[in-house]
Write a protein that holds these residues in place. Structure first.
Motif, PDB file in Angstrom:
ATOM      1  N   TYR A  16       0.841  -1.207   0.000  1.00 21.79           N
ATOM      2  CA  TYR A  16       0.000   0.000   0.000  1.00 21.79           C
ATOM      3  C   TYR A  16       0.870   1.248   0.000  1.00 21.79           C
ATOM      4  O   TYR A  16       0.458   2.291  -0.517  1.00 21.79           O
ATOM      5  N   ASP A  17       2.073   1.161   0.566  1.00 25.79           N
ATOM      6  CA  ASP A  17       3.015   2.281   0.483  1.00 25.79           C
ATOM      7  C   ASP A  17       3.403   2.536  -0.973  1.00 25.79           C
ATOM      8  O   ASP A  17       3.540   3.681  -1.399  1.00 25.79           O
ATOM      9  N   TRP A  18       3.617   1.474  -1.736  1.00 29.63           N
ATOM     10  CA  TRP A  18       3.904   1.604  -3.174  1.00 29.63           C
ATOM     11  C   TRP A  18       2.747   2.347  -3.856  1.00 29.63           C
ATOM     12  O   TRP A  18       2.960   3.204  -4.704  1.00 29.63           O
ATOM     13  N   ASN A  20       0.264   4.404  -2.448  1.00 31.17           N
ATOM     14  CA  ASN A  20      -0.134   5.766  -2.046  1.00 31.17           C
ATOM     15  C   ASN A  20       1.009   6.784  -2.003  1.00 31.17           C
ATOM     16  O   ASN A  20       0.749   7.991  -1.994  1.00 31.17           O
ATOM     17  N   SER A  21       2.246   6.330  -1.993  1.00 30.92           N
ATOM     18  CA  SER A  21       3.361   7.276  -1.862  1.00 30.92           C
ATOM     19  C   SER A  21       3.520   8.182  -3.077  1.00 30.92           C
ATOM     20  O   SER A  21       4.170   9.228  -2.993  1.00 30.92           O
ATOM     21  N   PHE A 156       8.074   1.598   3.501  1.00 28.94           N
ATOM     22  CA  PHE A 156       8.653   2.866   3.047  1.00 28.94           C
ATOM     23  C   PHE A 156       9.554   2.663   1.828  1.00 28.94           C
ATOM     24  O   PHE A 156       9.587   3.500   0.922  1.00 28.94           O
ATOM     25  N   TYR A 158       9.225   0.291  -0.517  1.00 27.14           N
ATOM     26  CA  TYR A 158       8.301   0.140  -1.648  1.00 27.14           C
ATOM     27  C   TYR A 158       7.781   1.503  -2.089  1.00 27.14           C
ATOM     28  O   TYR A 158       7.682   1.801  -3.284  1.00 27.14           O
ATOM     29  N   GLY A 159       7.416   2.334  -1.090  1.00 25.75           N
ATOM     30  CA  GLY A 159       6.851   3.647  -1.390  1.00 25.75           C
ATOM     31  C   GLY A 159       7.816   4.541  -2.139  1.00 25.75           C
ATOM     32  O   GLY A 159       7.445   5.197  -3.122  1.00 25.75           O
ATOM     33  N   TYR A 160       9.068   4.569  -1.680  1.00 25.88           N
ATOM     34  CA  TYR A 160      10.074   5.411  -2.337  1.00 25.88           C
ATOM     35  C   TYR A 160      10.354   4.935  -3.762  1.00 25.88           C
ATOM     36  O   TYR A 160      10.458   5.747  -4.689  1.00 25.88           O
ATOM     37  N   SER A 163       7.153   5.651  -6.041  1.00 24.61           N
ATOM     38  CA  SER A 163       6.927   7.078  -6.296  1.00 24.61           C
ATOM     39  C   SER A 163       7.996   7.665  -7.210  1.00 24.61           C
ATOM     40  O   SER A 163       7.704   8.529  -8.043  1.00 24.61           O
ATOM     41  N   TRP A 199      -2.546   4.968  -7.554  1.00 18.73           N
ATOM     42  CA  TRP A 199      -2.905   4.810  -6.138  1.00 18.73           C
ATOM     43  C   TRP A 199      -4.034   3.800  -5.969  1.00 18.73           C
ATOM     44  O   TRP A 199      -3.900   2.806  -5.236  1.00 18.73           O
TER      45      TRP A 199
END
Length: 431
Positions: A16-18, A20-21, A156, A158-160, A163, A199
């Motif tokens: 989910y970080d992937w 929404n980030s 985090f 995944y999110g970075y 994004s 997202w």
């Protein structure tokens, strides 16, 4: 059905970080603020029947309002979610609300439609931050305490990565619009739609695997009132649990510094140091890429020396960032290079401190089924810190006419957080 500690479940949660980030990078940090400034630069805009000669202030007020809304509604909704076992439904609702609102920014195409940009900025921000309350609350339900540092860091990371991938795609679109037969403005607006689709689309992977109601709650008809009672019970427990209460105070103080720097870094580079948009975008990419390594390094470091010691190291580096920023001057030779270096230092601890505070708080929770309510207090603490931090930053800038003094002042909050963190007693999983 996956059980707690299952790697597939942890990966699905972290994904989910992937998803929404991309909002926090493309919409909050990079593309949308620059697009908004370009559309409203030097113009007076109309909103709520008033004329705004400084559109940037209007944008800032809109974000502050969204943070206050989230701070107000998240404890109430979390109490209801815990009582009814409906965290996933709330998380889905705010995800869709945020994603669709971001996509609606496509219709903000000039000064006459600033109202669209402002209203959907507010709704997108509420959707993003409110969904995170329920997302974070799943951490103790998908990973055992000894797994939570790495699980939080994985999110985090995944999110970075996600994004940065979408931002690069967006930048190619914006920098070379002729290649696609569109204008630069249209390229930016298409980027907003891409963020919403990314997202919502990738979030479905998380929603497919997250459990619905692991405690098999059977809510009664008056579940709203019972939700309020749940909130009161958890608030009393937080106040009576000294380690958790002190950690929240320390988290509040460090969040004042961390979130203010994240939100104001681009403005500091542009207004105070006179850096170009290209330099700022490069710095943002440097921060994101280094943060991937930072989150991984500090999650492993915390396993060796403990969460509290690892957090203290990050606080020391954040304090150093404040002093280095204070020493920068736009008349310095190669100031852009120094700013890139500062961005790299910031990136090393940005993902680390956000990841570690989330997992440390999760480990400090008592045995409970009210994870969403507990994490709502964590979220409210962060939102109030953002409002205070941006206010202090703006006030000092107004008094001194220099953002450098504002940045230096933030070091005080990091030092105070360090001191309070040093008073925490060791627990089974937090040392």
């Amino acid at each position: 059905m996956y059980k707690i500690g299952d790697k597939k479940l942890i990966n699905a949660w972290a994904f989910y970080d992937w998803a929404n980030s991309v909002y926090s990078l493309v919409i909050s940090t990079a593309v949308f603020p620059l697009y908004y400034s370009a559309v409203t630069d030097g113009k007076t805009v109309q909103f709520l029947g008033m004329e705004w000669e400084h559109p940037d202030s209007l944008y800032s007020y809109a974000l502050s309002f969204s943070f206050l809304v989230v701070a107000f509604i998240s404890p109430i909704l979390s109490g209801i979610a815990d009582y009814t076992g409906s965290k996933k439904k709330f998380m889905k609702f705010f995800c869709w609300m945020g994603g669709l609102s971001v996509m609606s920014l496509f219709f903000f195409d000039g000064v006459d439609t600033v109202w669209i940009g402002i209203w959907f900025t507010i709704l997108a921000s509420i959707g993003f931050w409110a969904s995170l309350v329920f997302y974070n609350a799943y951490l103790p339900e998908v990973a055992h305490p000894e797994q939570q540092d790495r699980a939080s860091a994985k999110g985090f990371i995944y999110g970075y990565i996600g994004s940065v991938i979408l931002l690069i795609i967006n930048l190619i679109l914006i920098q070379m619009p002729d290649l696609f037969g569109i204008t630069a403005g249209m390229a930016s607006r298409i980027s907003f739609v891409m963020v919403g689709i990314w997202w919502i689309g990738f979030a479905q992977i998380t929603f497919k695997r997250l459990p619905d109601d692991i405690y098999n709650k059977k809510p009664e008809a008056d579940y709203i009132w019972k939700g309020f009672r749940e909130l009161q019970i958890v608030l009393k427990e937080v106040l009576e649990y000294p380690t958790l209460k002190r950690f929240l105070i320390s988290f509040f103080l460090l969040s004042v510094g961390v979130q203010t720097i994240i939100l104001m870094a681009a403005i500091f580079g542009s207004s105070e140091l006179g850096l170009s948009s290209t330099s700022l975008i490069v710095t943002i990419l440097v921060v994101q890429i280094v943060a991937i390594a930072g989150a991984a390094i500090f999650s492993r470091l915390s396993e060796r020396i403990g969460n509290i010691s690892a957090l203290k190291i990050t606080l020391g580096i954040w304090t150093l960032v404040c002093f280095c920023a204070f020493m920068l001057d736009k008349n310095q030779e190669h100031v852009a290079v120094y700013f890139y270096g500062l961005g790299g230092l910031l990136g090393l601890v940005q993902g680390a401190i956000q990841s570690l505070t989330r997992s440390t708080y999760s480990k400090l929770l008592p045995e409970t089924e009210d994870h969403a309510t507990y994490f709502s207090f964590y979220d409210v603490t962060e939102k109030i810190a953002i409002v205070l931090g941006t206010f202090v930053y703006g006030l000092l800038y107004a008094i001194t006419n220099s953002m450098q003094w504002s940045v230096l002042c933030l070091a005080i909050f990091f030092l105070a957080s360090f001191i309070i963190l040093s008073t925490l007693k060791k627990t089974k999983y937090v040392e």
